[in-house]
Design a protein around this motif. Structure first.
Motif: not given
Length: 469
Positions: A236-265
Motif C-alpha cells: 500500500s501507498l498513502a499520502l496525507e496533507k495538512e492544510w490547516r492545523w485542524w484539517w488534513r486530507t489523504g488518499v491511499g492505494l493498495g493491492v491485496v492477494n488473499d488465499a485460504f487454507g486449514y493450516t494451524l486450524v
C-alpha cells in the motif's frame, strides 16, 4: 442487574463523561492556536500571547541523534523573523507532537542583556519588542527498538524478530520490519513513513508484506461455527496533507492477494467451515481510499489532549475483473482531556458501514482492539458502533518509567443489519495498569481486567503493547 439496566447504566456513564462541565479545556492550557488577528474583545485573557518579539537567534539544547533542521522545520518562523508568543508556543507544540522528545521547553532571553557593548540593535516597528534569543530545550527519546518473541506450545513454534526506528539517522524518517514464523507459516512486513515528505507538512506512508492469521467465525450465541487461515500478500501507498492545523486530507492505494487454507486450524473449526460451504475463493483486489481528519491531538510527554474526528471511505475492486467487491465507510471521534494530577479522560466513538459479502471482509471485534473481556474476533458484522471511555491517572512518574491506573468501560453494537447496531451487543467495565517509559518512543505495556456486563462471558484478563486507544 438486568440487560436493560446494563444498557441504561452504560449510556448514562458515557453521556456523563462526554458532557461533564470543565473537561473541554486542558489543565495545561493546550488547545487550538491563538488567532491574533481577532479583536481585543475576542482575545480577552489571552492578549499576552499576541505580544510580538523579534527572534534574533535560536538555540537548541539537548539534541543527541536528531538533526537541527528537523527541529527548525517544525517552527512557524525563522531566525530574524518577528513572532508572537502564540506562534512560539504553537511551534513548541508541533515539536512535542512529533513524538521524538519526552519534553520540550523554551525560554525567551532579552538580547539587550547579552548584547556586545557599543553594538547597536536594529530599530523595531510599532508594537514590537526588542530582539530575543529563543532557547529550546529538548529531551530526546530512544527510537531504535528491537522486537523479539519466542514461544513453543502444542507442537507449534512461534517466533517474531523485528526492528524499527522512528527517527532514522536523526532525520525523522521512520522505517521498520519484522519476520514471523508461526508453525509452518511465514510472515513478514516492511514499512516506511516520511512525516515531512518534500520538507512539507505532507505524510508519505508505504508498506508491503505477507501476513498469516487465523480467522475464527462465531455464531451470535458465541458458539464457534467455522474458521480458516487467511494468507494475505499486500502492498500500500498513502499520502496525507495538512492544510490547516485542524484539517488534513489523504488518499491511499493498495493491492491485496488473499488465499485460504486449514493450516494451524483446529479440527472443530475445519469441520464447521466445511459445513458452512468450505473455504472462500482466492481473490486479488485493488483498494482505493480517501480520508479526512478534523481537529488535532496534542502530545505532552505521555499525555494526550485534544479532539479529532476522522472519516475514511474505501472501495475494493477485484482484479482483473475490475468489479466493485465492496465499499466501506469508517468514522471515529477521539477526545482526550488532561485534568489535574496528570490524569486523562479519554473517549473513543467509532462507526463502520460496509456492504461486504465475504465473511473475512466483515468487521471483527473482540478483546484485542474493541471491547475488553471477550475473545478476539468474538463479534462480527457489516455494521458496528463502538464506544470506549477511560480515566487514566499516574501513581508514579519518573523520567524513565511511569505507571498509570486506568478505569474503563466499553460498549459495542455490531450486526449485519444497520439499525441493530444501536442495541448493545457487548459491554464490559474494569480496571487496568499502564507501564510507560517516557524516554523510549512508543514503549507502553498494558494490563486490563474486565467484568462482562453484556454479551456473555470471556477471558477477563488481557494485556498487550500500547494504549487500548
Amino acid at each position: 442487574m438486568t440487560p436493560s439496566r446494563h444498557r441504561l447504566a452504560l449510556l448514562l456513564l458515557i453521556l456523563w463523561l462526554w458532557t461533564s462541565p470543565g473537561i473541554s479545556v486542558s489543565a495545561h492550557g493546550q488547545g487550538k492556536p491563538v488567532n491574533c488577528e481577532r479583536s481585543a474583545e475576542q482575545l480577552t485573557g489571552r492578549l499576552e500571547l499576541c505580544q510580538r518579539y523579534r527572534v534574533d537567534q535560536i538555540e537548541v539544547e539537548g539534541l543527541f541523534r536528531t538533526r537541527r533542521y528537523v527541529v527548525e522545520r517544525e517552527l512557524v518562523f525563522e531566525e530574524g523573523d518577528v513572532a508572537t508568543l502564540a506562534e512560539i508556543e504553537e511551534s513548541v507544540q508541533r515539536l512535542r507532537n512529533t513524538g521524538l522528545f519526552r519534553t520540550v521547553a523554551y525560554d525567551l532571553v532579552d538580547q539587550r542583556l547579552v548584547a556586545v557593548v557599543g553594538e547597536d540593535l536594529p530599530q523595531l516597528g510599532d508594537g514590537e519588542h526588542d530582539g530575543r534569543l529563543l532557547r529550546l530545550s529538548v529531551d530526546e527519546r530512544w527510537t531504535l527498538l528491537p522486537q523479539t518473541r519466542f514461544s513453543r506450545g502444542g507442537g507449534v513454534l512461534h517466533l517474531i524478530l523485528g526492528l524499527s526506528d522512528a527517527n532514522l539517522f536523526g532525520t525523522y524518517l521512520q522505517l521498520g520490519g519484522y519476520y514471523e514464523r508461526l508453525g509452518p507459516a511465514n510472515s513478514f512486513a516492511l514499512w516506511f513513513r516520511d512525516p515531512r515528505f518534500l520538507g512539507e507538512r505532507l505524510v508519505l506512508s508505504a508498506d508491503a508484506g505477507i501476513s498469516n492469521r487465523v480467522v475464527a467465525l462465531y455464531a451470535r450465541d458465541g458458539a464457534l461455527e467455522g474458521g480458516f487461515l487467511l494468507e494475505r500478500q499486500f502492498a500500500s501507498l498513502a499520502l496525507e496533507k495538512e492544510w490547516r492545523w485542524w484539517w488534513r486530507t489523504g488518499v491511499g492505494l493498495g493491492v491485496v492477494n488473499d488465499a485460504f487454507g486449514y493450516t494451524l486450524v483446529s479440527e472443530t473449526m475445519r469441520s464447521g467451515q466445511e459445513h458452512l460451504g468450505g473455504l472462500p475463493d482466492a481473490q486479488a483486489a485493488l483498494s482505493l481510499s480517501v480520508s479526512s481528519r478534523w481537529g488535532r491531538l496534542n502530545l505532552d510527554n505521555y499525555l494526550v489532549d485534544g479532539a479529532q474526528f476522522s472519516l475514511r471511505l474505501g472501495r475494493y475492486i477485484t482484479v482483473p475483473e475490475l468489479e466493485t467487491q465492496f465499499t466501506r465507510l469508517d468514522a471515529t471521534v477521539l477526545h482526550f482531556t488532561t485534568l489535574p494530577l496528570k490524569s486523562t479522560l479519554a473517549l473513543r466513538m467509532a462507526v463502520g458501514l460496509s456492504d461486504a459479502r465475504a465473511a473475512h471482509h466483515a468487521y471483527f471485534a473482540g478483546g484485542l482492539d474493541a471491547v475488553r473481556g471477550f475473545v478476539n474476533q468474538r463479534f462480527r458484522g457489516n455494521f458496528y458502533a463502538l464506544t470506549n471511555a477511560e480515566f487514566r491517572i499516574p501513581s508514579f512518574d519518573m523520567r524513565w518509567i511511569a505507571v498509570q491506573h486506568v478505569f474503563f468501560v466499553d460498549g459495542l453494537g455490531i450486526s449485519d443489519h444497520a439499525f441493530e447496531i444501536f442495541g448493545l451487543r457487548a459491554a464490559s467495565a474494569g480496571v487496568g495498569l499502564r507501564f510507560v517509559s517516557p524516554k523510549i518512543y512508543g514503549f507502553l505495556a498494558r494490563i486490563d481486567f474486565a467484568f462482562q456486563l453484556e454479551g456473555g462471558s470471556g477471558p477477563s484478563l488481557s494485556f498487550g503493547g500500547g494504549q487500548f486507544f
